[in-house]
Scaffold this active site. Structure first.
Site, PDB file in Angstrom:
ATOM      1  CD  GLN B 128      -2.667   1.130   2.574  1.00 23.80           C
ATOM      2  OE1 GLN B 128      -2.155   1.299   3.681  1.00 23.80           O
ATOM      3  NE2 GLN B 128      -3.957   0.914   2.434  1.00 23.80           N
ATOM      4  N   GLY B 129       0.841   2.000  -1.087  1.00 22.90           N
ATOM      5  CA  GLY B 129       1.624   3.229  -1.188  1.00 22.90           C
ATOM      6  C   GLY B 129       0.740   4.450  -0.997  1.00 22.90           C
ATOM      7  CD  GLU B 246     -13.308  -2.907  10.060  1.00 22.75           C
ATOM      8  OE1 GLU B 246     -13.848  -3.879  10.614  1.00 22.75           O
ATOM      9  OE2 GLU B 246     -13.373  -1.757  10.480  1.00 22.75           O
TER      10      GLU B 246
HETATM   11  C1  FAD Z   1       4.101  -0.400  11.415  1.00 22.00           C
HETATM   12  C2  FAD Z   1       3.541   0.575  10.421  1.00 22.00           C
HETATM   13  C3  FAD Z   1       3.177   0.129   9.175  1.00 22.00           C
HETATM   14  C4  FAD Z   1       2.673   1.022   8.217  1.00 22.00           C
HETATM   15  N1  FAD Z   1       2.359   0.557   6.966  1.00 22.00           N
HETATM   16  C5  FAD Z   1       1.942   1.425   6.013  1.00 22.00           C
HETATM   17  C6  FAD Z   1       1.710   0.995   4.671  1.00 22.00           C
HETATM   18  O1  FAD Z   1       1.879  -0.188   4.342  1.00 22.00           O
HETATM   19  N2  FAD Z   1       1.337   1.888   3.748  1.00 22.00           N
HETATM   20  C7  FAD Z   1       1.139   3.207   4.060  1.00 22.00           C
HETATM   21  O2  FAD Z   1       0.746   3.970   3.193  1.00 22.00           O
HETATM   22  N3  FAD Z   1       1.356   3.672   5.336  1.00 22.00           N
HETATM   23  C8  FAD Z   1       1.765   2.804   6.297  1.00 22.00           C
HETATM   24  N4  FAD Z   1       2.011   3.273   7.592  1.00 22.00           N
HETATM   25  C9  FAD Z   1       1.902   4.700   7.846  1.00 22.00           C
HETATM   26  C10 FAD Z   1       0.810   5.127   8.805  1.00 22.00           C
HETATM   27  O3  FAD Z   1      -0.437   5.109   8.166  1.00 22.00           O
HETATM   28  C11 FAD Z   1       1.165   6.509   9.322  1.00 22.00           C
HETATM   29  O4  FAD Z   1       2.331   6.365  10.125  1.00 22.00           O
HETATM   30  C12 FAD Z   1       0.087   7.171  10.127  1.00 22.00           C
HETATM   31  O5  FAD Z   1      -1.011   7.479   9.325  1.00 22.00           O
HETATM   32  C13 FAD Z   1       0.585   8.441  10.831  1.00 22.00           C
HETATM   33  O6  FAD Z   1       1.231   9.307   9.944  1.00 22.00           O
HETATM   34  P1  FAD Z   1       2.683   9.917  10.285  1.00 22.00           P
HETATM   35  O7  FAD Z   1       3.551   8.766  10.632  1.00 22.00           O
HETATM   36  O8  FAD Z   1       3.082  10.784   9.186  1.00 22.00           O
HETATM   37  O9  FAD Z   1       2.486  10.749  11.606  1.00 22.00           O
HETATM   38  P2  FAD Z   1       1.924  12.246  11.686  1.00 22.00           P
HETATM   39  O10 FAD Z   1       0.675  12.353  10.906  1.00 22.00           O
HETATM   40  O11 FAD Z   1       3.021  13.216  11.387  1.00 22.00           O
HETATM   41  O12 FAD Z   1       1.571  12.336  13.221  1.00 22.00           O
HETATM   42  C14 FAD Z   1       2.540  12.634  14.249  1.00 22.00           C
HETATM   43  C15 FAD Z   1       1.792  12.890  15.542  1.00 22.00           C
HETATM   44  O13 FAD Z   1       0.906  14.011  15.366  1.00 22.00           O
HETATM   45  C16 FAD Z   1      -0.397  13.646  15.693  1.00 22.00           C
HETATM   46  N5  FAD Z   1      -1.355  14.339  14.820  1.00 22.00           N
HETATM   47  C17 FAD Z   1      -1.317  14.485  13.479  1.00 22.00           C
HETATM   48  N6  FAD Z   1      -2.403  15.117  13.021  1.00 22.00           N
HETATM   49  C18 FAD Z   1      -3.176  15.364  14.094  1.00 22.00           C
HETATM   50  C19 FAD Z   1      -4.448  15.970  14.283  1.00 22.00           C
HETATM   51  N7  FAD Z   1      -5.183  16.432  13.255  1.00 22.00           N
HETATM   52  N8  FAD Z   1      -4.927  16.031  15.540  1.00 22.00           N
HETATM   53  C20 FAD Z   1      -4.212  15.551  16.590  1.00 22.00           C
HETATM   54  N9  FAD Z   1      -3.029  14.978  16.487  1.00 22.00           N
HETATM   55  C21 FAD Z   1      -2.513  14.881  15.248  1.00 22.00           C
HETATM   56  C22 FAD Z   1      -0.459  12.154  15.487  1.00 22.00           C
HETATM   57  O14 FAD Z   1      -1.494  11.550  16.242  1.00 22.00           O
HETATM   58  C23 FAD Z   1       0.918  11.727  15.935  1.00 22.00           C
HETATM   59  O15 FAD Z   1       0.923  11.567  17.327  1.00 22.00           O
HETATM   60  C24 FAD Z   1       2.521   2.384   8.550  1.00 22.00           C
HETATM   61  C25 FAD Z   1       2.881   2.822   9.824  1.00 22.00           C
HETATM   62  C26 FAD Z   1       3.396   1.935  10.753  1.00 22.00           C
HETATM   63  C27 FAD Z   1       3.782   2.456  12.109  1.00 22.00           C
END
Ligand code: FAD
Lengths: 304, 384
Positions: B128-129, B246
């Site tokens: 998933q990208g 889901e």
């Molecule tokens: C093990 C793992 C597997 C994954 N696999 C995939 C995959 O296969 N494909 C894919 O596309 N993605 C994947 N992801 C990505 C995952 O979907 C994202 O990490 C997640 O959506 C959070 O985005 P971010 O890491 O950029 O954090 P950010 O969005 O930068 O968040 C950082 C912090 O800010 C907080 N925050 C952000 N926005 C808000 C808001 N509006 N209100 C309050 N707090 C906020 C968050 O809760 C978090 O604590 C994976 C992640 C993990 C950890």
């Protein structure tokens, strides 16, 4: 498997909510809390509303689980938790659990003509106002009750807990958690600060979300325990419902700001009653110990 | 409120149990966690076994090659496979639970015929990208560009946290096809072959030391326009449709697994003497209450979606919030049981404790879930 309310169960819940809305709405709750003081400045004890009690009897609140042949409604624990949830939501005062459990055993209890109190945990609620008091209440001492709507006596030692009583208390806690959530959400939508409803601030929003999560988890635990009548399911339901009600009332208070700290607000009544209900039956420590022993003993898997 | 299963459901369970008892001993040994080609082969082999036994795509609609099972049958399937210690969905996750259902719902007949059977038969792996360095929680901020050139899109940009990217054949890719349109209106959904020229996969090491996910760099990658599912610029809606597959069953196996671990923990504590600590015992007792209730919440959500014909409520967010927290507490309790041994990396539960740290982040962080609960269930105003 169909773990959802049936149409009849929905109708029963709606009917009870409407009855309580008519007979014990917000005004009545306030009036019950705002009693005049005695000339010496002491609180007058809350009075039991016998008319309301008989109306509850007519509505089948106490006879709900008695067989129809015995003049009851012939329903089960699942229905009982739904009406007790509504009682908790309305913060209905009185020894509801004790009288419900006495139906069929104490004459007049099923119809609401006889008010029955009982020893529960180390407390007796409504001892002086009741017509019949069950259980060993030797040595009971009157207390100045922290819950303004529930007169209390304290017992020298806790009596053994009845699981059905514990489940019905948990259902009341669930109703209270639902009500404090509604109050918090209503206030968060309408109260404005910094030019916007406070519910738009995440700190407030997330408090409300967690209130919902706790009460939904308690809801399924209480409903499932009503279906299985399993003592461990009841223990789990009690723990989660106590948490939902106590923390829910506190969070609701926080969302209301200064107004939440007033006598006039409804919030403290929920918190005080939640504290009281959490003292009924066995302690949280005992429930947790029983559940821990179960974890150590049970084969792998989930409950059926 | 009925927690008993119908005779038909019990029959389904019994048949499945009989099959699992025969099938599981025939599995090859599990590959080591760092052996990705081995893991891919193992996961696909398991999917192939499910397929041959008639259990592949159990919850998919029949016209997509699935079995059209009810949500309750799917619940039973996930419960029984976990109870029996069957392999986890693993590398088949995106194919079976995200990309596949999206294609089933929104793809053309030709697209369904091309991509769905290999997923069900255990022949192709999807990744998933979606997430990008600048677009995580705020997914609609994604910037990977796709420019039309004849019958191809030419894609440039980068994706991050892409699980299974190293071993995937296909990537469900969200790209920006209209930079001028409002954010949600300029996104398209593409099926990108992972062997196309211009793709560089750089594995990322997780805090657990393994390489579960990767960065994916896209440098003028040509993807046929025919690989677009749904209309151009309609990718946001196409992606959201997947969620309707889901049906409250997302974490069934996980709850079963948590209950098993809790039992193992309690028994380990009895053996090593930690059981004498009342604080620890009470903690384990409370976890028992939590996981019992989470199991009931699963049954509740599944029953609800069976009634509504598969459309899930927002109950999934409520579940995920509490489950992710409970599972982290479970492994914290495990560390209490283990004592100093909790710092031994090869001790049982130590790696699980590390992995569990992602549960409050992946698939929508807990903060985002709380926003969803507050805004969509409780009706609180959207904030900035
Ligand atoms: C093990 C793992 C597997 C994954 N696999 C995939 C995959 O296969 N494909 C894919 O596309 N993605 C994947 N992801 C990505 C995952 O979907 C994202 O990490 C997640 O959506 C959070 O985005 P971010 O890491 O950029 O954090 P950010 O969005 O930068 O968040 C950082 C912090 O800010 C907080 N925050 C952000 N926005 C808000 C808001 N509006 N209100 C309050 N707090 C906020 C968050 O809760 C978090 O604590 C994976 C992640 C993990 C950890």
């Amino acid at each position: 498997m169909d773990f959802q309310l049936t149409d009849d169960q929905r109708a029963l819940r709606r009917g009870m909510r409407e009855l309580l809305g008519r007979r014990f709405g917000r005004e009545r709750l306030r009036a019950a809390a705002d009693r005049p003081r005695t000339p010496e400045g002491r609180e007058t004890p809350p009075a039991l509303d016998r008319g309301l009690w008989r109306d509850l009897g007519d509505a089948g609140f106490f006879a709900l689980r008695l067989p129809e042949a015995a003049g009851g409604v012939g329903l089960g624990l699942a229905e009982a938790v739904l009406v007790f949830e509504e009682a908790g939501r309305a913060l209905l005062p009185g020894p509801l659990v004790a009288t419900h459990l006495a139906a069929g055993e104490v004459p007049g209890a099923a119809t609401g003509e006889c008010v029955v109190a009982a020893a529960d945990g180390a407390l007796v609620e409504w001892m002086d106002a009741a017509d019949v008091v069950r259980g060993d209440v030797a040595g009971a001492v009157a207390m100045r009750s922290a819950d303004p709507l529930t007169p209390l006596h304290r017992l020298p030692r806790a009596v053994p807990a009845d699981p059905v009583a514990a489940l019905l208390s948990a259902a009341e806690q669930l109703g209270s958690a639902g009500r404090t959530l509604d109050l918090a959400v209503q206030h968060a939508r309408t109260r404005e600060q910094f030019g916007q409803p406070i519910g738009a601030f995440q700190a407030v929003k997330h408090l409300c979300s967690e209130m919902l999560v706790r009460s939904e988890l308690a809801r399924v635990a209480v409903y499932a325990a009503a279906v299985t009548a399993d003592p461990l399911d009841i223990a789990a339901a009690g723990l989660l419902a106590d948490e939902a009600a106590e923390q829910g009332a506190r969070d609701c208070l926080q969302v209301h700001g200064g107004m939440g700290f007033t006598w006039e607000s409804e919030v403290h009544l929920h918190l005080k009653r939640a504290w009281l209900r959490a003292r009924r039956g066995r302690s949280a420590a005992e429930a947790e110990e029983a559940l821990a022993a179960d974890a150590a003993a049970a084969p792998a898997g989930v409950p059926d | 409120m009925d927690l008993t299963y119908t005779a038909e459901e019990e029959e389904f369970r019994a048949r499945l149990r009989r099959w699992l008892a025969r099938a599981l001993p025939a599995l090859p040994p599990r590959p080591s966690p760092d052996d990705w080609p081995g893991r891919r082969a193992y996961d696909l082999g398991w999917q192939r076994m499910l397929h041959d036994a008639g259990y592949a795509g159990l919850h998919w609609p029949v016209d997509a090659g699935g079995r059209g099972a009810t949500p309750t049958q799917h619940l039973i399937f996930l419960e029984e496979t976990e109870r029996a210690g069957a392999p986890y969905v693993g590398a088949n996750f995106v194919g079976l639970l995200h990309a596949g259902p999206t294609i089933a719902a929104e793809g053309t007949a030709a697209q369904r015929a091309r991509w769905l059977p290999p997923v069900l038969r255990g022949e192709e792996v999807w990744c998933q990208g979606f997430s990008e360095p600048g677009a995580g929680s705020d997914l609609a901020a994604l910037r990977t560009r796709a420019r039309r050139d004849g019958d191809d899109y030419v894609v440039s940009g980068s994706k991050i946290w892409t699980s299974h990217a190293e071993v995937a054949d296909w990537c469900e890719l969200l790209v920006r096809t209209d930079a001028e349109a409002p954010r949600h209106k300029g996104i398209s959904w593409l099926a990108m072959p992972m062997d196309a020229p211009g793709i560089t996969v750089r594995p990322l090491r997780t805090l657990a030391g393994s390489t579960e996910f990767a960065e994916v760099f896209l440098d003028d990658v040509r993807v046929p326009v025919a690989n677009r599912v749904g209309a151009e610029n309609d990718g946001w809606r196409v992606t959201m449709v997947t969620l309707s597959f889901e049906r409250g069953t997302a974490f069934v196996g996980e709850v079963v697994a948590c209950r098993r671990v809790l039992g193992e923990l309690a028994r380990a504590a009895r053996e090593n003497g930690r059981w004498d600590d009342a604080v620890l015992r009470r903690r384990l007792g409370r976890l028992n209450a939590e996981f019992r209730a989470l199991w009931r919440l699963t049954q509740w959500n599944v029953s609800e979606s069976a009634r509504t014909g598969g459309v899930p409520g927002v109950g999934g967010s409520v579940f995920k919030l509490r489950y992710s927290q409970a599972r982290q507490s479970l492994y914290d309790a495990a560390a209490e049981v283990l004592g100093a041994a909790a710092l031994e990396l090869s001790a049982e539960w130590t790696l699980d404790r590390l992995s569990s740290l992602s549960y409050t982040i992946a698939a929508g962080t807990s903060q985002i879930q709380r926003n969803i609960v507050a805004e969509r269930i409780l009706g609180l105003p959207k904030g900035r």
